[in-house]
Motif scaffolding. Structure first.
Motif, PDB file in Angstrom:
ATOM      1  N   ILE A  41      -3.725  42.738  25.017  1.00 23.67           N
ATOM      2  CA  ILE A  41      -2.833  41.770  25.654  1.00 23.67           C
ATOM      3  C   ILE A  41      -3.661  40.761  26.442  1.00 23.67           C
ATOM      4  CG2 ILE A  41      -1.059  41.463  27.442  1.00 23.67           C
ATOM      5  CD1 ILE A  41       0.176  44.126  26.399  1.00 23.67           C
ATOM      6  N   SER A  42      -4.678  41.234  27.154  1.00 26.14           N
ATOM      7  CA  SER A  42      -5.560  40.330  27.897  1.00 26.14           C
ATOM      8  C   SER A  42      -6.277  39.368  26.954  1.00 26.14           C
ATOM      9  CB  SER A  42      -6.584  41.129  28.705  1.00 26.14           C
ATOM     10  OG  SER A  42      -7.437  40.264  29.420  1.00 26.14           O
ATOM     11  N   ARG A  43      -6.768  39.894  25.836  1.00 33.92           N
ATOM     12  CA  ARG A  43      -7.475  39.049  24.868  1.00 33.92           C
ATOM     13  C   ARG A  43      -6.555  37.966  24.314  1.00 33.92           C
ATOM     14  NH1 ARG A  43      -7.517  38.246  19.894  1.00 33.92           N
ATOM     15  NH2 ARG A  43      -6.219  40.032  19.355  1.00 33.92           N
ATOM     16  N   VAL A  44      -5.327  38.349  23.940  1.00 36.82           N
ATOM     17  CA  VAL A  44      -4.369  37.385  23.386  1.00 36.82           C
ATOM     18  C   VAL A  44      -4.055  36.303  24.416  1.00 36.82           C
ATOM     19  CG1 VAL A  44      -1.967  37.124  22.657  1.00 36.82           C
ATOM     20  CG2 VAL A  44      -3.379  38.921  21.664  1.00 36.82           C
ATOM     21  N   ALA A  45      -3.828  36.686  25.670  1.00 40.71           N
ATOM     22  CA  ALA A  45      -3.539  35.702  26.720  1.00 40.71           C
ATOM     23  C   ALA A  45      -4.723  34.764  26.920  1.00 40.71           C
ATOM     24  CB  ALA A  45      -3.188  36.409  28.026  1.00 40.71           C
ATOM     25  N   GLY A  46      -5.924  35.300  26.963  1.00 42.29           N
ATOM     26  CA  GLY A  46      -7.118  34.475  27.132  1.00 42.29           C
ATOM     27  C   GLY A  46      -7.332  33.524  25.970  1.00 42.29           C
ATOM     28  N   ASP A  47      -7.141  34.021  24.756  1.00 40.74           N
ATOM     29  CA  ASP A  47      -7.294  33.172  23.565  1.00 40.74           C
ATOM     30  C   ASP A  47      -6.273  32.034  23.565  1.00 40.74           C
ATOM     31  OD1 ASP A  47      -9.330  34.840  22.735  1.00 40.74           O
ATOM     32  OD2 ASP A  47      -8.168  35.757  21.094  1.00 40.74           O
ATOM     33  N   LEU A  48      -5.051  32.347  23.971  1.00 43.60           N
ATOM     34  CA  LEU A  48      -3.995  31.342  24.022  1.00 43.60           C
ATOM     35  C   LEU A  48      -4.348  30.230  25.010  1.00 43.60           C
ATOM     36  CD1 LEU A  48      -1.032  30.798  22.990  1.00 43.60           C
ATOM     37  CD2 LEU A  48      -0.291  31.942  25.075  1.00 43.60           C
ATOM     38  N   LEU A  49      -4.814  30.614  26.191  1.00 39.93           N
ATOM     39  CA  LEU A  49      -5.186  29.627  27.204  1.00 39.93           C
ATOM     40  C   LEU A  49      -6.369  28.779  26.743  1.00 39.93           C
ATOM     41  CD1 LEU A  49      -4.735  31.820  30.377  1.00 39.93           C
ATOM     42  CD2 LEU A  49      -3.339  29.852  29.699  1.00 39.93           C
ATOM     43  N   GLN A  50      -7.323  29.415  26.105  1.00 41.01           N
ATOM     44  CA  GLN A  50      -8.487  28.680  25.601  1.00 41.01           C
ATOM     45  C   GLN A  50      -8.065  27.706  24.495  1.00 41.01           C
ATOM     46  OE1 GLN A  50     -11.659  31.174  24.234  1.00 41.01           O
ATOM     47  NE2 GLN A  50     -13.102  29.469  24.125  1.00 41.01           N
ATOM     48  N   GLN A  51      -7.182  28.136  23.623  1.00 37.83           N
ATOM     49  CA  GLN A  51      -6.727  27.310  22.511  1.00 37.83           C
ATOM     50  C   GLN A  51      -6.027  26.042  22.992  1.00 37.83           C
ATOM     51  OE1 GLN A  51      -3.996  29.363  19.899  1.00 37.83           O
ATOM     52  NE2 GLN A  51      -3.398  27.485  18.850  1.00 37.83           N
ATOM     53  N   PHE A  52      -5.197  26.150  24.023  1.00 40.78           N
ATOM     54  CA  PHE A  52      -4.391  25.008  24.458  1.00 40.78           C
ATOM     55  C   PHE A  52      -4.995  24.207  25.606  1.00 40.78           C
ATOM     56  CE2 PHE A  52      -1.224  27.582  22.181  1.00 40.78           C
ATOM     57  CZ  PHE A  52      -0.821  26.622  21.267  1.00 40.78           C
ATOM     58  N   GLY A  53      -6.110  24.639  26.163  1.00 39.09           N
ATOM     59  CA  GLY A  53      -6.825  23.841  27.140  1.00 39.09           C
ATOM     60  C   GLY A  53      -6.499  24.152  28.591  1.00 39.09           C
ATOM     61  N   PRO A  54      -7.291  23.573  29.499  1.00 38.38           N
ATOM     62  CA  PRO A  54      -7.232  23.939  30.913  1.00 38.38           C
ATOM     63  C   PRO A  54      -5.953  23.520  31.646  1.00 38.38           C
ATOM     64  CG  PRO A  54      -8.735  22.118  30.592  1.00 38.38           C
ATOM     65  CD  PRO A  54      -8.326  22.584  29.224  1.00 38.38           C
ATOM     66  N   ALA A  55      -5.200  22.574  31.128  1.00 34.27           N
ATOM     67  CA  ALA A  55      -3.990  22.121  31.828  1.00 34.27           C
ATOM     68  C   ALA A  55      -2.726  22.841  31.330  1.00 34.27           C
ATOM     69  CB  ALA A  55      -3.818  20.616  31.652  1.00 34.27           C
TER      70      ALA A  55
END
Length: 123
Positions: free
Chosen positions: A55-69
Motif C-alpha cells: 500500500i505504501s509503495r502504491v501511494a508513493g508511486d502514485l504521488l511520483q507519477q502525478f508530480g509534487p503538486a
C-alpha cells in the motif's frame, strides 16, 4: 476500540492526508502502521494490493507519477457505522483543475482499516 467508538472521519481523512498525500516514505509507513491492520487489502479498479508495504509503495508511486503538486482532498465528512465507512474525495494539482473524483470505502476492524476499496467516478 469498538466500532461504535471509531471516528470514521478522522480515520479516513488521516488515510488521505498521511498515506496518499505523504511523499516521505518513512512517515507514510508509520501512518500505515497506525491506521491499518497487520495484513490489509486495498482494492483498486485494476488490481488488488495486499499488505502495508505494498500500500505504501502504491501511494508513493502514485504521488511520483502525478508530480509534487498533486493532492487528494476530502469532500465532506466521512460517514460510517457497523465497521463500514465512506469518504468522498477529489484529486489534482493543488492549484489546478480536478483530475479525478472518487470515494474510499473502508472496512474497519478494531479501529483500523482492514480492507479499502478505491472507487473512481466516471470522468
Amino acid at each position: 476500540m469498538t466500532t461504535e467508538s471509531t471516528d470514521f472521519d478522522h480515520l479516513l481523512r488521516s488515510n488521505l492526508e498521511r498515506v496518499f498525500n505523504e511523499r516521505d516514505e518513512d512517515k507514510r509507513r508509520a501512518a500505515i502502521a497506525e491506521l491499518f491492520v497487520e495484513e490489509p487489502v486495498m482494492y483498486e479498479p485494476a488490481k488488488i494490493v495486499r499488505g502495508r508495504s505494498e500500500i505504501s509503495r502504491v501511494a508513493g508511486d502514485l504521488l511520483q507519477q502525478f508530480g509534487p503538486a498533486f493532492r487528494f482532498v476530502p469532500d465532506g465528512v466521512a460517514v460510517g457505522h457497523h465497521g463500514l465507512a465512506r469518504l468522498a474525495w477529489h484529486a489534482g494539482p493543488e492549484h489546478g483543475p480536478v483530475a479525478v473524483t472518487g470515494a474510499d470505502v473502508a472496512e474497519i476492524e478494531g479501529g483500523k482499516i482492514s480492507r479499502l476499496w478505491v472507487l473512481l467516478n466516471a470522468p
